[in-house]
Enzyme design. Structure first.
Site, PDB file in Angstrom:
ATOM      1  N   HIS A 159       0.872  -1.233  -0.032  1.00 45.13           N
ATOM      2  CA  HIS A 159       0.000   0.000  -0.063  1.00 45.13           C
ATOM      3  C   HIS A 159       0.733   1.099  -0.012  1.00 45.13           C
ATOM      4  CE1 HIS A 159      -3.917  -1.698   0.841  1.00 45.13           C
ATOM      5  NE2 HIS A 159      -3.190  -2.760   1.031  1.00 45.13           N
ATOM      6  N   ASP A 368       3.644   9.446  -0.980  1.00 47.32           N
ATOM      7  CA  ASP A 368       2.181   8.506  -0.531  1.00 47.32           C
ATOM      8  C   ASP A 368       1.976   7.750  -1.477  1.00 47.32           C
ATOM      9  OD1 ASP A 368      -0.343   8.015   0.801  1.00 47.32           O
ATOM     10  OD2 ASP A 368      -0.747  10.224   0.978  1.00 47.32           O
TER      11      ASP A 368
END
Ligand code: GDG
Length: 474
Positions: A159, A368
């Site tokens: 992720h 991110d």
């Protein structure tokens, strides 16, 4: 159809009434578990005990899915979770070598907990199961399962970003981590850039690389690696925002408190990767450069606390609060507060309604993996009068959301100028930019992500079964 087994650090359990935790990821994975029947989800219960049992999993059956949970001992929690996962892997994979606190003890705790998970899971696995392991906490799990004789197909989704080799190799145990990752049949990254970084790491280490489209060979194994950008339940989120626009109390009272003012919104877990302090500085710069905006705009930063027992997070909490105090103190007036800062979680409906009300969504992480807030902001907009997404080029979402205004969050002045550009963008341009992003997200939603990954993991092309991948079983 094979049974699906999901393993993640935390397990999103339904509540007593069977309601799923909010969030597209939990919903999509639950749907995938149910579709294949008899699904199993294993992970940490979230409970820490002085000494946790290591010989059994607590099982709960809810709505046809088995949840198998283990507690962690205090030392497991300190070394595996708070230690190696969140003070070594998280900062390093986000490019923050300066914040990584490497300790040998924690590294061994990380591998120990992965062995514990493998010991607990192995007896429950059947040969034709599909196992899908999630995130950086559990990179070594497939290798441990293979050591225990597990032959079913095992996939992994990361992720968070995969770093460039110069950063990865600064981690003392990088070779073990890189090798362990290559024990999977399918490795999913968020973006093509993460995939390229991974390939570069393999090549630089001289252990392998890509041999054909999506097929890699490394450490005498063959496997599939690809970009599988995660997403949200786009249509459901849009519906939630539309209803909340007029039907949510908090949204209503927020609107009433901002009559005649434009709202700018930021929503992030309190985490140094999210660029919150840089964002506040850019907002401050905007107010300095454009005094005419003072009194007419308001910046709402919603920041639930996270990982509060990790020292870097405590320090950051203090820094953000001080900075907001500085901006409000120096630029605010008796009748206008420039920044509203909320340090707790809002309900999902309120969040969706506030996204919709906000003229600008500020999503400016320093790094991110994807950033779901960016996608939620887009999904929430009113098609007739959409807001503008200001998005960091260092968020995975920037690879997809071409209608956003991209910024370098380290460049305060440029980010300030871009917020101003967003605030003054004409309706026609706003609509055009939003439509392109929304059309993309309606197709590439979280179910698309889930099905795409599982189809790849299920693929039975010749030479793609686990046993065939094991070129050198020794
Ligand atoms: C990791 C990766 C990747 C936030 N505040 C509230 C709230 N949230 C929800 C948001 C969003 C989620 O939390 C945050 O998701 P992100 O994607 O932004 O970030 P991470 O937690 O860092 O997640 C990331 C993600 O995994 C998935 O692969 O995108 O890159 O770092 O859904 O809405 N939700 C509610 N109230 C809040 O106050 N209800």
């Amino acid at each position: 159809m094979s049974r699906l087994v999901i393993v993640s650090n935390r397990v999103p359990l339904p509540d007593e009434d069977g309601n799923l935790p909010a969030g597209g990821l939990a919903v999509a994975l639950h749907a995938a578990l149910k579709k294949r029947g008899d699904g199993l989800w294993m992970g940490w219960s979230g409970k820490v005990r002085e000494a946790a049992p290591t010989d059994h999993l607590d099982e709960k059956q809810i709505d046809g899915i088995t949840y198998a949970l283990t507690d962690l001992s205090e030392s497991d929690y300190d070394e595996y979770y708070a230690g190696f996962a969140n003070r070594v892997l998280w900062p390093i994979f986000h490019g923050r070598l300066d914040l990584a606190e490497y300790a040998r003890k924690e590294m061994s705790g990380y591998f120990r907990v992965n062995r514990l998970f493998a010991d607990l899971l192995t007896p429950r696995l059947k040969d034709d199961d599909l196992v899908w392991i999630h995130d950086y906490h559990l990179i070594p799990l497939a290798e441990e399962l293979r050591r225990r004789g597990v032959t079913c197909r095992i996939g992994f989704f990361l992720h968070i970003p995969w770093p460039p080799s110069d950063i990865l190799i600064a981690m003392p145990v990088y070779e073990r981590v890189l090798r362990a990752l290559c024990a999977y049949d399918v490795i999913g990254f968020q973006t093509d850039l993460d995939l390229a970084n991974f390939e570069e790491c393999l090549r630089r280490e001289n252990v392998g690389g890509q041999v054909e489209e999506r097929i890699f060979r490394a450490y005498d194994r063959m496997f599939v690696a690809g970009a599988f950008p995660i997403s949200i339940e786009t249509a459901e989120f849009a519906q939630l925002a539309e209803v909340a626009d007029t039907g949510d109390e908090l949204v209503e009272s927020t609107k009433n408190s901002l009559v005649g003012k434009h709202l700018i919104i930021g929503v992030d877990r309190l985490d140094y990767s999210k660029g919150i302090t840089h964002r506040i500085e850019a907002y401050e710069q905007l107010l300095i450069d454009h005094p005419e905006r003072r009194g007419n705009i308001s910046f709402l930063q919603v920041t639930p606390k996270s990982r509060s027992d990790v020292p870097e997070y405590m320090a950051m909490q203090k820094k953000v609060a001080e900075l907001i105090g500085r901006v409000n103190g120096s630029l605010g007036t008796a009748d206008w507060v420039p920044t509203r800062y909320i340090n707790q979680s809002l309900g999902r409906s309120a969040l969706a309604g506030l996204y919709r009300f906000a003229k600008v969504g500020l999503v400016t992480p320093l790094k991110d993996g994807m950033n779901l807030v960016a996608k939620e902001y887009v999904a929430s907009q009113d098609p007739a009068d959409p807001g503008v997404l200001v998005l960091s080029r260092f968020a995975g979402a920037a690879r997809e959301l071409k209608g956003a205004l991209l910024v370098n969050p380290y460049d305060t002045e440029m980010t300030a100028r871009t917020i101003e550009q967003a605030l003054s963008m004409p309706l026609g341009e706003r609509r055009e930019r939003w439509r392109a992003m929304m059309d993309h997200l309606l197709v590439h939603d979280v179910n698309h992500w889930c099905e795409d990954f599982l189809a790849t993991l299920t693929s039975e092309k010749p030479g793609q079964r686990s046993e065939d991948y094991l070129l050198d079983p020794t």
